[in-house]
Design a protein around this motif. Structure first.
Motif, mmCIF file in Angstrom:
data_model
loop_
_atom_site.group_PDB
_atom_site.id
_atom_site.type_symbol
_atom_site.label_atom_id
_atom_site.label_comp_id
_atom_site.label_asym_id
_atom_site.label_seq_id
_atom_site.Cartn_x
_atom_site.Cartn_y
_atom_site.Cartn_z
ATOM 1 N N LEU A 80 53.415 20.503 38.319
ATOM 2 C CA LEU A 80 52.416 21.292 39.035
ATOM 3 C C LEU A 80 51.314 20.437 39.666
ATOM 4 C CD1 LEU A 80 52.059 24.287 36.575
ATOM 5 C CD2 LEU A 80 53.274 24.251 38.749
ATOM 6 N N SER A 81 51.084 19.246 39.138
ATOM 7 C CA SER A 81 49.973 18.418 39.619
ATOM 8 C C SER A 81 50.358 17.439 40.718
ATOM 9 C CB SER A 81 49.371 17.632 38.454
ATOM 10 O OG SER A 81 48.850 18.491 37.500
ATOM 11 N N LYS A 82 51.619 17.084 40.838
ATOM 12 C CA LYS A 82 51.982 16.012 41.782
ATOM 13 C C LYS A 82 51.726 16.408 43.238
ATOM 14 C CE LYS A 82 56.904 16.963 42.178
ATOM 15 N NZ LYS A 82 58.248 16.471 41.962
ATOM 16 N N GLU A 83 51.875 17.671 43.559
ATOM 17 C CA GLU A 83 51.605 18.104 44.938
ATOM 18 C C GLU A 83 50.128 17.922 45.290
ATOM 19 O OE1 GLU A 83 52.792 22.124 45.119
ATOM 20 O OE2 GLU A 83 54.875 21.695 44.601
ATOM 21 N N PHE A 84 49.275 18.247 44.335
ATOM 22 C CA PHE A 84 47.843 18.133 44.587
ATOM 23 C C PHE A 84 47.408 16.678 44.673
ATOM 24 C CE2 PHE A 84 48.366 22.297 42.639
ATOM 25 C CZ PHE A 84 47.776 23.083 43.612
ATOM 26 N N VAL A 85 48.006 15.824 43.850
ATOM 27 C CA VAL A 85 47.694 14.392 43.925
ATOM 28 C C VAL A 85 48.130 13.841 45.276
ATOM 29 C CG1 VAL A 85 48.270 12.129 42.947
ATOM 30 C CG2 VAL A 85 47.737 14.033 41.445
ATOM 31 N N LEU A 86 49.269 14.279 45.767
ATOM 32 C CA LEU A 86 49.736 13.838 47.076
ATOM 33 C C LEU A 86 48.790 14.292 48.184
ATOM 34 C CD1 LEU A 86 52.020 12.494 48.737
ATOM 35 C CD2 LEU A 86 53.039 14.766 48.913
ATOM 36 N N LEU A 87 48.331 15.525 48.120
ATOM 37 C CA LEU A 87 47.401 16.031 49.129
ATOM 38 C C LEU A 87 46.065 15.290 49.101
ATOM 39 C CD1 LEU A 87 48.035 19.870 48.901
ATOM 40 C CD2 LEU A 87 48.686 18.342 50.761
ATOM 41 N N VAL A 88 45.565 15.023 47.902
ATOM 42 C CA VAL A 88 44.301 14.287 47.789
ATOM 43 C C VAL A 88 44.472 12.857 48.290
ATOM 44 C CG1 VAL A 88 42.616 13.370 46.134
ATOM 45 C CG2 VAL A 88 43.384 15.728 45.948
ATOM 46 N N THR A 89 45.604 12.239 48.005
ATOM 47 C CA THR A 89 45.859 10.881 48.484
ATOM 48 C C THR A 89 45.924 10.838 50.000
ATOM 49 O OG1 THR A 89 47.077 10.429 46.449
ATOM 50 C CG2 THR A 89 47.421 8.915 48.283
ATOM 51 N N ILE A 90 46.573 11.797 50.611
ATOM 52 C CA ILE A 90 46.638 11.850 52.074
ATOM 53 C C ILE A 90 45.244 12.052 52.659
ATOM 54 C CG2 ILE A 90 47.458 13.221 54.032
ATOM 55 C CD1 ILE A 90 50.044 13.679 52.410
ATOM 56 N N SER A 91 44.461 12.930 52.032
ATOM 57 C CA SER A 91 43.102 13.148 52.550
ATOM 58 C C SER A 91 42.247 11.898 52.401
ATOM 59 C CB SER A 91 42.449 14.333 51.842
ATOM 60 O OG SER A 91 42.201 14.030 50.498
ATOM 61 N N LEU A 92 42.447 11.138 51.331
ATOM 62 C CA LEU A 92 41.706 9.883 51.165
ATOM 63 C C LEU A 92 42.112 8.858 52.214
ATOM 64 C CD1 LEU A 92 41.673 9.484 47.285
ATOM 65 C CD2 LEU A 92 39.739 10.000 48.779
ATOM 66 N N LEU A 93 43.392 8.807 52.522
ATOM 67 C CA LEU A 93 43.859 7.862 53.548
ATOM 68 C C LEU A 93 43.292 8.195 54.924
ATOM 69 C CD1 LEU A 93 47.580 7.340 52.494
ATOM 70 C CD2 LEU A 93 45.669 5.747 52.233
ATOM 71 N N ILE A 94 43.006 9.463 55.159
ATOM 72 C CA ILE A 94 42.393 9.861 56.431
ATOM 73 C C ILE A 94 40.884 9.633 56.393
ATOM 74 C CG2 ILE A 94 41.902 11.838 57.923
ATOM 75 C CD1 ILE A 94 44.670 12.941 57.084
ATOM 76 N N ALA A 95 40.255 9.970 55.271
ATOM 77 C CA ALA A 95 38.789 9.948 55.192
ATOM 78 C C ALA A 95 38.209 8.552 55.047
ATOM 79 C CB ALA A 95 38.330 10.820 54.035
ATOM 80 N N MET A 96 38.867 7.663 54.341
ATOM 81 C CA MET A 96 38.280 6.352 54.084
ATOM 82 C C MET A 96 38.068 5.511 55.340
ATOM 83 S SD MET A 96 39.748 5.101 50.475
ATOM 84 C CE MET A 96 39.344 5.960 48.984
ATOM 85 N N PRO A 97 39.037 5.406 56.249
ATOM 86 C CA PRO A 97 38.747 4.643 57.473
ATOM 87 C C PRO A 97 37.646 5.283 58.325
ATOM 88 C CG PRO A 97 41.101 4.913 57.218
ATOM 89 C CD PRO A 97 40.445 5.765 56.176
ATOM 90 N N LEU A 98 37.633 6.621 58.374
ATOM 91 C CA LEU A 98 36.571 7.293 59.128
ATOM 92 C C LEU A 98 35.204 7.042 58.496
ATOM 93 C CD1 LEU A 98 38.269 10.704 59.903
ATOM 94 C CD2 LEU A 98 37.722 8.907 61.521
#
Length: 155
Positions: A80-98
């Motif tokens: 149940l948690s792996k989908e949310f970890v994947l979504l948070v990781t993708i959002s971090l990859l977008i947010a950190m360079p910005l």
């Protein structure tokens, strides 16, 4: 002062007060940013909890079947948690360079600057992952320890 310029009034200022006035708007903006960041994190956690509840509710029968077939609480939690970890990781990859781009340009406005180090982004990313896992884990563990017979009886 009276001896040099007798017509001018004696006007004095303390250096620390001038310095505090110079950065008063930055301190105010910092407090507002902190408050709204905490509010945004709280609202995000509520949304994440709602999404985790919805996902766990949709997958109740799947969790029940997995538990009957021998899945542990950890396996169900990971499912149940792996989908949310994947979504948070993708959002971090977008947010950190910005964030780096905008912070770098904001800091260029000051004469004396500090550098932006990578540990700040790593710590904030780990914080975001921990907050999301704690939020999702509450609902995921609750679904994992539920009686599988109840979820399968309705079918």
């Amino acid at each position: 002062m009276k001896r040099l310029i007798p017509s001018a009034p004696f006007d004095y200022q303390f250096a620390d007060e001038d310095y505090a006035l110079k950065f008063a708007s930055e301190v105010r903006m910092s407090k507002l940013a902190g408050f709204f960041a905490a509010l945004a994190i709280f609202i995000s956690c509520l949304g994440l909890f709602g999404l985790a509840s919805f996902t766990a509710e949709q997958r109740t029968k799947e969790v029940g079947i997995r538990k009957v077939l021998g899945a542990s609480v950890f396996n169900v939690w990971r499912l149940l948690s792996k989908e949310f970890v994947l979504l948070v990781t993708i959002s971090l990859l977008i947010a950190m360079p910005l964030a780096y781009y905008f912070m770098h340009h904001w800091l260029m406005n000051y004469q004396y600057r500090v550098g932006i180090s990578g540990w700040i982004f790593a710590a904030s990313g780990m914080g975001a992952l921990v907050i999301s896992l704690v939020t999702v884990s509450f609902r995921a563990i609750r679904a994992a320890v539920a009686n599988p017979v109840r979820s399968l009886r309705t079918e």
